[in-house]
Design an enzyme around this catalytic site. Structure first.
Site, mmCIF file in Angstrom:
data_model
loop_
_atom_site.group_PDB
_atom_site.id
_atom_site.type_symbol
_atom_site.label_atom_id
_atom_site.label_comp_id
_atom_site.label_asym_id
_atom_site.label_seq_id
_atom_site.Cartn_x
_atom_site.Cartn_y
_atom_site.Cartn_z
ATOM 1 N N PHE A 206 47.373 47.060 33.649
ATOM 2 C CA PHE A 206 46.292 47.194 32.670
ATOM 3 C C PHE A 206 46.617 46.410 31.409
ATOM 4 O O PHE A 206 47.758 46.470 30.910
ATOM 5 C CB PHE A 206 46.112 48.655 32.240
ATOM 6 C CG PHE A 206 45.759 49.628 33.322
ATOM 7 C CD1 PHE A 206 44.437 49.937 33.603
ATOM 8 C CD2 PHE A 206 46.762 50.269 34.045
ATOM 9 C CE1 PHE A 206 44.116 50.864 34.583
ATOM 10 C CE2 PHE A 206 46.452 51.197 35.029
ATOM 11 C CZ PHE A 206 45.127 51.492 35.308
ATOM 12 N N ASP A 207 45.622 45.717 30.878
ATOM 13 C CA ASP A 207 45.685 45.280 29.494
ATOM 14 C C ASP A 207 45.504 46.524 28.627
ATOM 15 O O ASP A 207 45.056 47.574 29.104
ATOM 16 C CB ASP A 207 44.582 44.249 29.239
ATOM 17 C CG ASP A 207 44.552 43.766 27.802
ATOM 18 O OD1 ASP A 207 45.611 43.717 27.160
ATOM 19 O OD2 ASP A 207 43.446 43.441 27.312
ATOM 20 N N GLY A 208 45.827 46.413 27.340
ATOM 21 C CA GLY A 208 45.692 47.570 26.460
ATOM 22 C C GLY A 208 44.369 47.615 25.729
ATOM 23 O O GLY A 208 43.478 48.397 26.064
ATOM 24 N N PHE A 323 43.688 44.518 35.286
ATOM 25 C CA PHE A 323 42.459 44.671 34.506
ATOM 26 C C PHE A 323 42.637 44.068 33.117
ATOM 27 O O PHE A 323 43.613 44.381 32.418
ATOM 28 C CB PHE A 323 42.105 46.156 34.346
ATOM 29 C CG PHE A 323 41.797 46.868 35.633
ATOM 30 C CD1 PHE A 323 40.535 46.790 36.207
ATOM 31 C CD2 PHE A 323 42.775 47.626 36.273
ATOM 32 C CE1 PHE A 323 40.245 47.456 37.389
ATOM 33 C CE2 PHE A 323 42.500 48.294 37.453
ATOM 34 C CZ PHE A 323 41.225 48.209 38.018
ATOM 35 N N ASP A 325 40.115 42.481 29.544
ATOM 36 C CA ASP A 325 38.770 42.313 28.981
ATOM 37 C C ASP A 325 38.459 40.864 28.631
ATOM 38 O O ASP A 325 37.320 40.561 28.262
ATOM 39 C CB ASP A 325 38.616 43.175 27.723
ATOM 40 C CG ASP A 325 39.508 42.695 26.578
ATOM 41 O OD1 ASP A 325 38.983 42.410 25.488
ATOM 42 O OD2 ASP A 325 40.731 42.596 26.779
#
Length: 364
Positions: A206-208, A323, A325
């Site tokens: 995951f990105d943060g 993932f 954004d």
């Protein structure tokens, strides 16, 4: 009663709903207690539900071309003619296989538990295409019992009914609709080259910011620059960030991880999670970690890249899915052989047009 009207024609009387309720509960209890050989699908409210579109699970490039260029009737005809030919695996396929590997371990440890992954095929395909999808699922020995085929209509309205924890699709617009409805969702992309991933351990990266967390910090970077961002993060180090769209999915993964931990299997856990962020550890990393701690969550590994490209590191991790954004991070991951998924949330997204041009719908 009107002349000539039978009691049946008037429909059930005022007490019918009350009388029907015990019969429904009786039928439900009977079904739940039926003897069952083999694996049974969990009840959606008890499971971690992953909804995948048909174009996420399988490669359907030729079928999509026919749909776009020749229309739905030719598309359905082509599918019927080829229904005994299984689709090739798509970008979500290794992820789904890894989910099933985790389920196998969970059922060995907790035979009566429904706290497992439940995979739902969520597609706007017509029901006639379902035979080829079923044949493909059986060909690869996937355990997918729940289908939702909406015949050209958007499947988004059904996601909440299925208690969806994560929705993966190749259709960016459907993913935006799901995010707008408060459902964790991402547009999944095939990698530029194939990379072997673990068959025994599910790895999710995951990105943060704007993925696990809100886009609060990204808004400050965009409006005021990095120096102001570093000052802001230092000043608010002990104030948790608001949650982002995929916080709930990390929470669900953590819940399943704890089932292995409670059996003394932390080091052998078949689920491993990663935080892969462009943040710098020294200047802004503490707030990210403290936010996770305040939620009662953790990731197995936290990687702070201080603005360095994510692709090379992801190549070493070899996650089943990553993932982010921002599309340039997604593209960088793809180039290194990682299945990447774009989360269309936050200030980094391209603003939508007020009146977008009408586009041909996709055959999900």
């Amino acid at each position: 009663m009107e002349p000539g009207e039978s009691r049946e024609a008037r429909g059930p009387g005022p007490g019918a709903e009350t009388a029907a309720a015990p019969r429904w509960e009786e039928a439900k209890t009977f079904y739940d207690n039926l003897p069952w050989e083999g694996t049974r699908s969990p009840r959606p409210q008890n499971a971690v539900t992953i909804a995948v579109s048909s174009r996420a699970l399988f490669r359907m490039d030729e079928e999509q071309r026919i749909y776009t260029e020749q229309g739905v009737e030719e598309y359905v005809r082509y599918q019927l003619e080829h229904e005994n030919e299984p689709f090739s695996p798509g970008p979500a396929f290794p992820f789904v296989k890894a989910l099933e590997a985790v389920n196998k371990r969970l059922r060995e440890l907790y035979p009566d538990s429904e706290d497992v992954f439940d995979i739902v095929l969520m597609t706007n395909n017509h029901a006639q295409v379902g035979v080829r999808l079923i044949n493909s699922i059986n060909h690869y020995d996937l355990f997918i019992e729940r289908f939702c085929m909406t015949g050209g209509n958007s499947p988004i309205c059904y996601l909440k009914a299925y208690h969806t924890n994560l929705y993966l699709s190749a259709d960016a617009e459907k993913v935006r609709e799901a995010i707008d409805e408060g459902i964790a969702a991402a547009t999944i992309f095939s990698p530029s080259r194939d990379v072997v991933v673990s068959q025994s351990q599910l790895r999710v990266a995951f990105d943060g910011d704007a993925v696990l967390f809100s886009d609060e910090s990204e808004r400050i970077v965009k409006a005021h620059g990095l120096d102001r961002f570093f000052e802001h993060e230092k000043a608010h180090e002990n104030k948790p960030l608001a949650q982002g769209p995929l916080k709930g999915f990390l929470e669900a993964l953590g819940r399943l991880q704890k089932k292995f931990y409670s059996k003394g299997l932390r080091l052998e856990c078949p689920i491993r999670t990663y935080l892969v962020t462009a943040r710098s550890a020294a200047s802004s990393g503490a707030r990210a970690l403290k936010t996770l701690r305040s939620w009662g969550l953790e990731t197995d590994e936290a990687l702070f890249l201080a603005g360095a490209p994510k692709g090379p590191l992801l190549e070493k991790i070899r996650p089943h899915i990553f993932f982010d954004d921002q599309m340039f991070h997604v593209a960088g991951a793809q180039e290194m052989g990682t299945v990447a998924a774009h989360v269309p949330y936050g200030v980094a997204q391209t603003p939508r047009r007020a009146a977008p041009a009408k586009q041909a719908p996709s055959a999900q």
